[in-house]
Design a protein around this motif. Sequence first.
Motif, PDB file in Angstrom:
ATOM      1  N   THR A  37      28.092 -14.479   8.804  1.00  0.00           N
ATOM      2  CA  THR A  37      29.002 -14.815  10.178  1.00  0.00           C
ATOM      3  C   THR A  37      29.330 -15.863  10.046  1.00  0.00           C
ATOM      4  OG1 THR A  37      28.137 -12.110  10.647  1.00  0.00           O
ATOM      5  CG2 THR A  37      29.086 -13.821  11.567  1.00  0.00           C
ATOM      6  N   GLY A  38      30.065 -16.453   9.893  1.00  0.00           N
ATOM      7  CA  GLY A  38      30.681 -17.601  10.751  1.00  0.00           C
ATOM      8  C   GLY A  38      31.296 -17.592  12.280  1.00  0.00           C
ATOM      9  N   PHE A  39      30.852 -18.360  12.613  1.00  0.00           N
ATOM     10  CA  PHE A  39      31.154 -18.849  14.798  1.00  0.00           C
ATOM     11  C   PHE A  39      31.643 -20.313  14.529  1.00  0.00           C
ATOM     12  CE2 PHE A  39      27.059 -20.733  13.399  1.00  0.00           C
ATOM     13  CZ  PHE A  39      26.534 -21.098  14.669  1.00  0.00           C
ATOM     14  N   ARG A  62      20.918 -10.861  12.505  1.00  0.00           N
ATOM     15  CA  ARG A  62      22.100 -11.324  12.976  1.00  0.00           C
ATOM     16  C   ARG A  62      22.324 -11.471  14.282  1.00  0.00           C
ATOM     17  NH1 ARG A  62      26.248 -10.256   9.196  1.00  0.00           N
ATOM     18  NH2 ARG A  62      25.879  -7.881   8.885  1.00  0.00           N
ATOM     19  N   PHE A  63      21.366 -10.652  15.539  1.00  0.00           N
ATOM     20  CA  PHE A  63      21.845 -10.335  16.862  1.00  0.00           C
ATOM     21  C   PHE A  63      20.797 -11.087  17.249  1.00  0.00           C
ATOM     22  CE2 PHE A  63      23.397  -6.122  15.545  1.00  0.00           C
ATOM     23  CZ  PHE A  63      25.190  -6.383  15.965  1.00  0.00           C
ATOM     24  N   GLN A  69      22.845 -18.627  19.655  1.00  0.00           N
ATOM     25  CA  GLN A  69      23.667 -19.035  19.477  1.00  0.00           C
ATOM     26  C   GLN A  69      24.458 -18.798  20.804  1.00  0.00           C
ATOM     27  OE1 GLN A  69      24.260 -21.370  17.885  1.00  0.00           O
ATOM     28  NE2 GLN A  69      23.263 -21.276  16.858  1.00  0.00           N
ATOM     29  N   ILE A  70      24.404 -17.702  21.481  1.00  0.00           N
ATOM     30  CA  ILE A  70      25.042 -17.421  22.995  1.00  0.00           C
ATOM     31  C   ILE A  70      24.208 -18.129  23.819  1.00  0.00           C
ATOM     32  CG2 ILE A  70      24.671 -15.684  24.894  1.00  0.00           C
ATOM     33  CD1 ILE A  70      25.675 -13.738  22.723  1.00  0.00           C
ATOM     34  N   GLN A 103      28.622  -3.032  18.989  1.00  0.00           N
ATOM     35  CA  GLN A 103      27.272  -3.138  19.212  1.00  0.00           C
ATOM     36  C   GLN A 103      26.872  -5.176  20.088  1.00  0.00           C
ATOM     37  OE1 GLN A 103      26.466  -3.468  14.623  1.00  0.00           O
ATOM     38  NE2 GLN A 103      25.108  -1.703  15.190  1.00  0.00           N
ATOM     39  N   LEU A 104      28.070  -6.142  19.748  1.00  0.00           N
ATOM     40  CA  LEU A 104      27.686  -7.365  20.289  1.00  0.00           C
ATOM     41  C   LEU A 104      27.971  -6.727  22.123  1.00  0.00           C
ATOM     42  CD1 LEU A 104      30.337  -9.551  18.638  1.00  0.00           C
ATOM     43  CD2 LEU A 104      26.687  -9.519  18.759  1.00  0.00           C
ATOM     44  N   HIS A 105      29.245  -6.238  22.501  1.00  0.00           N
ATOM     45  CA  HIS A 105      29.264  -6.241  23.826  1.00  0.00           C
ATOM     46  C   HIS A 105      27.731  -4.605  24.397  1.00  0.00           C
ATOM     47  CE1 HIS A 105      30.883  -4.825  27.545  1.00  0.00           C
ATOM     48  NE2 HIS A 105      30.968  -3.585  27.342  1.00  0.00           N
TER      49      HIS A 105
END
Length: 149
Positions: A37-39, A62-63, A69-70, A103-105
């Motif tokens: 997963t690129g960011f 991943r989360f 990163q968040i 899922q992110l939300h």
Amino acid sequence: MPAHTVAPLTSACLDAHPVVAAHLQTFLALDFGLKRTGFAVGNRLLRTAQPQGTLTAEGDARFVKVAQQIKTWQPDALVVGVPFHPDGAAHENTLRARRFARQLHGRFKLPVFEVDERYTTTEAHSLGARDADAAAACIILEQFLRSLP
């Protein structure tokens, strides 16, 4: 390119001009992939983005990496690239990317916007990107920022 928000809107279509509250200034974009997963990060004022790397993790791992990163970037909202077939039809990865956005939300309680990411990886490769996933996330975020009024 079109974008829409996962929250608070629940529309399944991608709007040409998403409704993005003015206080949302800093964004973290994710180019979702099953293994990578690129960011990228960017802001509304400059309407630019910078690739920041690629997360190599699957499932819940991943989360954990997204959470890091968040914490580092403190974005006001997230932007997720959603792939489609060239004719605009959805496919299996379209559903996976949208699930990832939901899922992110749910996990991070940040607004999440979806961007049509057709051809972003191809564009990243054509630009000679060493990290095509991060470069694609950057392209996704810049498309999103350009779509804002």
